[in-house]
Design an enzyme around this catalytic site. Structure first.
Site, PDB file in Angstrom:
ATOM      1  N   ASP A 203       0.882  -1.162   0.000  1.00 28.41           N
ATOM      2  CA  ASP A 203       0.000   0.000   0.000  1.00 28.41           C
ATOM      3  C   ASP A 203       0.923   1.217   0.000  1.00 28.41           C
ATOM      4  O   ASP A 203       1.589   1.495   1.002  1.00 28.41           O
ATOM      5  CB  ASP A 203      -0.891  -0.008   1.247  1.00 28.41           C
ATOM      6  CG  ASP A 203      -1.885   1.152   1.272  1.00 28.41           C
ATOM      7  OD1 ASP A 203      -1.616   2.173   0.608  1.00 28.41           O
ATOM      8  OD2 ASP A 203      -2.919   1.031   1.955  1.00 28.41           O
ATOM      9  N   HIS A 204       0.985   1.927  -1.130  1.00 24.68           N
ATOM     10  CA  HIS A 204       2.010   2.959  -1.265  1.00 24.68           C
ATOM     11  C   HIS A 204       1.861   4.072  -0.236  1.00 24.68           C
ATOM     12  O   HIS A 204       2.824   4.774   0.068  1.00 24.68           O
ATOM     13  CB  HIS A 204       2.005   3.542  -2.686  1.00 24.68           C
ATOM     14  CG  HIS A 204       0.841   4.425  -2.984  1.00 24.68           C
ATOM     15  ND1 HIS A 204      -0.361   3.954  -3.464  1.00 24.68           N
ATOM     16  CD2 HIS A 204       0.687   5.768  -2.864  1.00 24.68           C
ATOM     17  CE1 HIS A 204      -1.196   4.958  -3.637  1.00 24.68           C
ATOM     18  NE2 HIS A 204      -0.587   6.068  -3.279  1.00 24.68           N
ATOM     19  N   HIS A 266      -6.175   2.658   2.262  1.00 17.97           N
ATOM     20  CA  HIS A 266      -5.294   3.738   2.693  1.00 17.97           C
ATOM     21  C   HIS A 266      -5.740   4.354   4.026  1.00 17.97           C
ATOM     22  O   HIS A 266      -4.945   4.511   4.956  1.00 17.97           O
ATOM     23  CB  HIS A 266      -5.257   4.863   1.655  1.00 17.97           C
ATOM     24  CG  HIS A 266      -4.758   4.446   0.316  1.00 17.97           C
ATOM     25  ND1 HIS A 266      -3.795   3.480   0.129  1.00 17.97           N
ATOM     26  CD2 HIS A 266      -5.079   4.881  -0.935  1.00 17.97           C
ATOM     27  CE1 HIS A 266      -3.545   3.344  -1.161  1.00 17.97           C
ATOM     28  NE2 HIS A 266      -4.315   4.186  -1.818  1.00 17.97           N
TER      29      HIS A 266
END
Length: 515
Positions: A203-204, A266
């Site tokens: 998950d960037h 996120h």
């Protein structure tokens, strides 16, 4: 060498103490002809190489169906790196050295022969470049390809290192399923070929420097922990606002919507970092144990609560930065009567000792007035004010804002006396800015995360139990929306969302923070 190049190299060397250098490895990117590879993955690998964090014994193998020669593939990637690398303009010597490690392998991702050929190619690379049998597979494809790639890798024996003692790891991009059932099925398919210790669910957002600073801010400073709880915190707001629309991703967005695209992953991960208990140390398991506990403690919403404490919205035509923008339903590949949400807001509670009774408000939307990601922690008022009401008329409760992007930093709002003969108190801000405090650029999220994958560090990656806990909570909302069949509330592009989102907080005598 340019000044920017020197800054980038000094940044990594100062930040790593020379210890976090990748071992030899062959990085295999499935879906190598796609946008993720050119915009994020290869520029990040080049920047790591520029910073001296990748060994000479590294190879990058792009795999996709499109037929390309090695030289053609490298030229495309050079153009992409020129546009997207932090180290641009490219250092010719560094690029030539890095590019020499890049090869391309064409094949049908469903065909077993592709993987047998890939296995032979990797064995050749082990001999030619000394990659020591280590493998890192990156799934940069649409999620529909994940199961077949994983199955074929296991079938071909590519799920283990190419030499005794070597590693094989696999990186899976979000979305991790589209509901609880599909997330569980994806985990099952991954486990058929790989152990959990080999799997990196990326998950960037967790790779952003300012997200990681939440951990440093909380646990490296004694000041905050005594007040980081329901006794002192009135409520928490987490906002991820985007001024852009869906950027040509109409087909994807029609399937996902704002909640699945950003909130379920996120934003819940951000919430977990803010709300977690102090880990016993900074090892991957210790950190992920605590974030997982938060996600498991999220209180599911009943169908009636979904209608009361969540809001869906969809942008209409409006204005962004002085220019007109179309409505969501007028975007390419979007149904003219679409009911997909481009905005979502909700109130939730964490049922544990630390946060019992403290509401967390989350909102995310497209086509909002500004690009903004932040966590705002509002504290309760002082229990007793010895000053007159006139003296404190301009005073607001203490507020701590962790700004993820842009203007990365931290703001603390507190009361101070206004200069003069009278005792008048008003709120003032104390600001910390990353750019002015450290004077060095922060690594891009994919740089940090790719290096962690190569090093085998799972700290910033999502574990299977956390994925399922996040979906378990999310399903209570998605199923509630599905059962009501109510369309999303319209809001003009360039505004902060539909009116019911304001009412969501007003019912609690609170209001959304404005920049």
């Amino acid at each position: 060498m340019t000044e920017g190049t020197e800054d980038l190299q000094n940044l990594f060397r100062a930040g790593t103490g020379g210890q976090r250098i990748s071992p030899p490895c062959a990085v295999v990117i499935f879906g190598a002809s796609g946008d993720l590879t050119s915009r994020k993955l290869v520029p990040a690998l080049y920047d790591l190489s520029l910073a001296g964090l990748l060994p000479a014994e590294l190879a990058v193998v792009g795999v996709a169906r499109r037929p390309l020669r090695d030289a053609e593939f490298r030229d495309r990637l050079r153009d992409a790196a020129e546009r997207h690398s932090r180290g641009a303009p490219l250092n010719p010597r560094t690029w030539e050295s890095f590019a020499s490690s890049i090869t391309y392998f064409s094949g049908d991702l469903a065909d077993p022969a592709t993987y047998q050929g890939l296995k032979r190619r990797l064995e050749e690379i082990d001999t030619q470049r000394g990659t020591a049998g280590n493998r890192l597979y990156y799934l940069a494809t649409p999620p529909s390809f994940f199961p077949v790639i994983v199955h074929r890798l296991g079938e071909a024996g590519l799920n283990v290192g190419g030499q005794p003692g070597a590693f094989a790891r696999i990186v899976v991009e979000k979305p991790f399923g589209r509901d609880l059932a599909s997330a569980r099925e994806l985990n099952r398919q991954l486990w058929e070929a790989f152990g959990e210790e080999q799997i990196f669910r990326i998950d960037h957002y967790l790779g952003k420097e300012t997200v990681q600073n939440i951990l440093a801010f909380r646990f490296a400073n004694r000041l905050w922990e005594p007040v980081w709880n329901s006794e002192h915190v009135d409520h928490v707001q987490i906002t991820v606002a985007e001024s852009i629309g869906i950027e040509g991703r109409g087909a994807y967005y029609e399937e996902a919507g704002a909640f699945r695209d950003v909130i379920e992953n996120h934003m819940l991960q951000l919430l977990a970092l803010v709300a977690m208990e102090p880990p016993i140390n900074f090892s991957a398991d210790a950190v992920r144990d605590e974030t997982g506990k938060v996600l498991k403690a999220l209180r599911p919403l009943s169908p009636s609560e979904v209608g009361e404490w969540t809001v869906r919205g969809q942008y209409e035509a409006g204005w962004i930065d002085g220019r007109p923008v179309p409505a969501y339903r007028s975007e390419p590949n979007v149904s003219p009567d679409s009911t997909t949400e481009t905005f979502a807001a909700l109130r939730l509670f964490i049922d544990n000792w630390r946060w019992a009774g403290t509401p967390f408000y989350l909102r995310h939307g497209k086509r909002m007035p500004a690009r903004l990601t932040e966590v705002a922690i509002q504290f309760k008022p002082a229990p007793h004010m010895p000053f007159s009401g006139h003296d404190t008329a301009a005073l607001e409760p203490n507020l701590l804002v962790l700004r993820i992007q842009p203007d990365e930093g931290i703001t603390l709002r507190f009361g101070a006396k206004v200069p003069g003969m009278a005792m008048r108190i008003r709120s003032v801000n104390m600001d910390f800015l990353y750019g002015s405090s450290f004077l060095t650029p922060s690594p891009e999220a994919y740089e940090r995360l790719l290096l962690d994958c190569l090093l085998g560090d799972h700290t910033l990656f999502t574990r299977a139990d956390a994925v399922e806990a996040s979906w378990r909570f999310s399903m209570s909302i998605l199923e509630g929306w599905r059962s009501t069949h109510e369309p999303p509330h319209p809001y003009p592009a360039g505004t902060w969302g539909p009116a019911p989102a304001e009412a969501l907080l007003e019912r609690d005598n609170r209001r959304w923070r404005r920049r």
